[in-house]
Design an enzyme around this catalytic site. Structure first.
Site, PDB file in Angstrom:
ATOM      1  N   GLY A   7      34.010  19.338  39.190  1.00 28.75           N
ATOM      2  CA  GLY A   7      34.354  20.303  40.232  1.00 28.75           C
ATOM      3  C   GLY A   7      33.158  21.205  40.485  1.00 28.75           C
ATOM      4  N   ALA A   8      31.965  20.625  40.374  1.00 31.74           N
ATOM      5  CA  ALA A   8      30.733  21.423  40.370  1.00 31.74           C
ATOM      6  C   ALA A   8      30.284  21.867  41.757  1.00 31.74           C
ATOM      7  CB  ALA A   8      29.613  20.642  39.690  1.00 31.74           C
ATOM      8  N   GLY A  10      32.304  23.407  43.924  1.00 31.42           N
ATOM      9  CA  GLY A  10      33.094  24.573  44.317  1.00 31.42           C
ATOM     10  C   GLY A  10      32.393  25.879  43.984  1.00 31.42           C
ATOM     11  N   GLY A  11      33.042  26.969  44.341  1.00 33.68           N
ATOM     12  CA  GLY A  11      32.450  28.286  44.111  1.00 33.68           C
ATOM     13  C   GLY A  11      32.214  28.568  42.640  1.00 33.68           C
ATOM     14  N   GLY A  13      32.163  26.210  40.253  1.00 30.32           N
ATOM     15  CA  GLY A  13      31.314  25.148  39.724  1.00 30.32           C
ATOM     16  C   GLY A  13      29.840  25.383  39.991  1.00 30.32           C
ATOM     17  N   ASN A  94      46.708  21.220  41.956  1.00 27.55           N
ATOM     18  CA  ASN A  94      45.754  21.144  40.849  1.00 27.55           C
ATOM     19  C   ASN A  94      46.250  20.344  39.655  1.00 27.55           C
ATOM     20  OD1 ASN A  94      44.077  22.627  42.432  1.00 27.55           O
ATOM     21  ND2 ASN A  94      44.208  24.518  41.261  1.00 27.55           N
ATOM     22  N   ILE A 117      39.328  25.231  33.204  1.00 28.87           N
ATOM     23  CA  ILE A 117      39.183  26.438  34.015  1.00 28.87           C
ATOM     24  C   ILE A 117      40.196  26.429  35.158  1.00 28.87           C
ATOM     25  CG2 ILE A 117      37.576  27.675  35.555  1.00 28.87           C
ATOM     26  CD1 ILE A 117      35.317  26.198  33.835  1.00 28.87           C
ATOM     27  N   HIS A 177      46.990  33.190  30.774  1.00 32.76           N
ATOM     28  CA  HIS A 177      45.930  33.466  31.753  1.00 32.76           C
ATOM     29  C   HIS A 177      46.497  33.696  33.145  1.00 32.76           C
ATOM     30  CE1 HIS A 177      41.952  33.537  33.459  1.00 32.76           C
ATOM     31  NE2 HIS A 177      42.135  32.440  34.160  1.00 32.76           N
ATOM     32  N   MET A 227      34.016  34.338  37.381  1.00 32.85           N
ATOM     33  CA  MET A 227      34.567  33.206  36.627  1.00 32.85           C
ATOM     34  C   MET A 227      33.458  32.263  36.194  1.00 32.85           C
ATOM     35  SD  MET A 227      37.277  31.837  35.301  1.00 32.85           S
ATOM     36  CE  MET A 227      36.448  30.903  34.000  1.00 32.85           C
TER      37      MET A 227
END
Length: 311
Positions: A7-8, A10-11, A13, A94, A117, A177, A227
């Protein structure tokens, strides 16, 4: 040491990948995967940063090539929260993403340490555990829900409220969380005392900090940069443990034999096999004990949702 980020693109990632490229030990390999076709370009972009960390990007439906030989896998794939959504609204999309990616981890790098995450973490970690059990490779010491964002927010907000050097502030955060399941143990912050009103206000702010960011971004996303920093801190701690460094302690949402729920966020010592030791979270105040007990039904329901999803 090879770290894979799934998921690299994305924001979270991309922020995580940038931080890992600049902070991983020299000689490490950073493997970036996303379904989005931009990710090989993200890897090229990062490769121009002068650190001794090799970066490769992998796009498409299958993350296998990215996962081969991975020591640590950090999963941030999925959709982000938008205003009006809570973390449970993310579940419908998800849950399937996490299931599919963890199935690939089970097949390709079954001994890797996996940090989840992707929200809702209370549920997605349970999904990951069930997938790993089905594949016959589950090791409770190698699966983590990354709750470090709750910790760094707690440290930041306490330091601001009490005018402290944030580097000196340590706040354990237990539970889960999301929302009321996030419980900062403010009674354990050394060298500082809080009024009841301060504790209530700080606890609520920490629990709702994600929503604070979602609303402030006005539909433009959720907490990605903080994050990314939190995930980098946790990922680097996993690496330090694997390398044999002593006394690496982080809070994480784990299957740690808690008396409360099957998965529970608490302090753990990290080492060469992932979790070396689960630490007791210690004495809590009456306020904290009440908040802990009040969250358990919510947390149990979140966990059960994940178990049922895989069945």
């Amino acid at each position: 040491m090879k770290v894979a980020v799934l998921g690299a693109a994305g924001g979270i990632g991309q922020a995580l990948a940038l931080l890992l490229k600049t902070q991983l030990p020299a000689g490490s390999k950073l493997s970036l995967y996303d379904i989005a076709p931009v990710i090989p370009g993200v890897a090229v972009d990062l490769s121009h940063i002068p650190t001794a960390v090799e970066v490769k990007g992998f796009a498409g439906e299958d993350p296998t090539a990215a996962l081969e030989g991975a020591d640590v896998v950090l999963i941030s794939a999925g959709v982000a929260r938008k205003p009006g959504m809570d973390r449970s609204d993310l579940f419908n999309i998800n849950a399937g993403i996490v299931r599919n990616l963890v199935e690939k981890c089970a097949a390709t790098c079954p001994k890797a340490l996996i940090g989840i995450i992707t929200n809702p973490v209370n549920t997605t970690v349970a999904i990951a555990a069930e997938v790993l059990k089905k594949a016959g490779v589950y090791d409770k010491n190698r699966l983590f829900g990354v709750t470090t964002l709750d910790v760094i927010r707690s440290e930041t907000f306490v330091a601001e409220a009490k005018d402290l050097n944030v580097a000196d502030v340590k706040v354990p955060v237990i539970g889960g969380h999301s929302g009321v399941t996030i419980l900062p143990l403010l009674s354990q912050v050394e060298g500082v005392s809080f009024t009841d009103a301060e504790i209530a206000a700080l606890t609520t702010r920490i629990q709702n900090a994600g929503t604070e960011v979602v609303e402030a971004k006005a539909g433009g996303g959720s907490a990605t940069l903080s994050m990314g920093q939190a995930a980098c801190r946790f990922g680097l701690s996993l690496v330090r443990g694997l390398q044999g460094e002593a006394n690496v302690v982080e809070c994480a949402y784990v299957d740690g034999g808690s008396e409360h729920t099957e998965f529970f966020a608490q302090p753990v010592v990290l080492g060469k096999n992932g979790i070396e030791q689960v630490l007791a979270y210690g004495e809590v105040s009456a306020f904290e004990a009440n908040a802990r007990d009040a969250m358990l039904d919510t947390l149990k329901a979140d966990i059960q949702l994940g178990i049922e999803f895989v069945k």
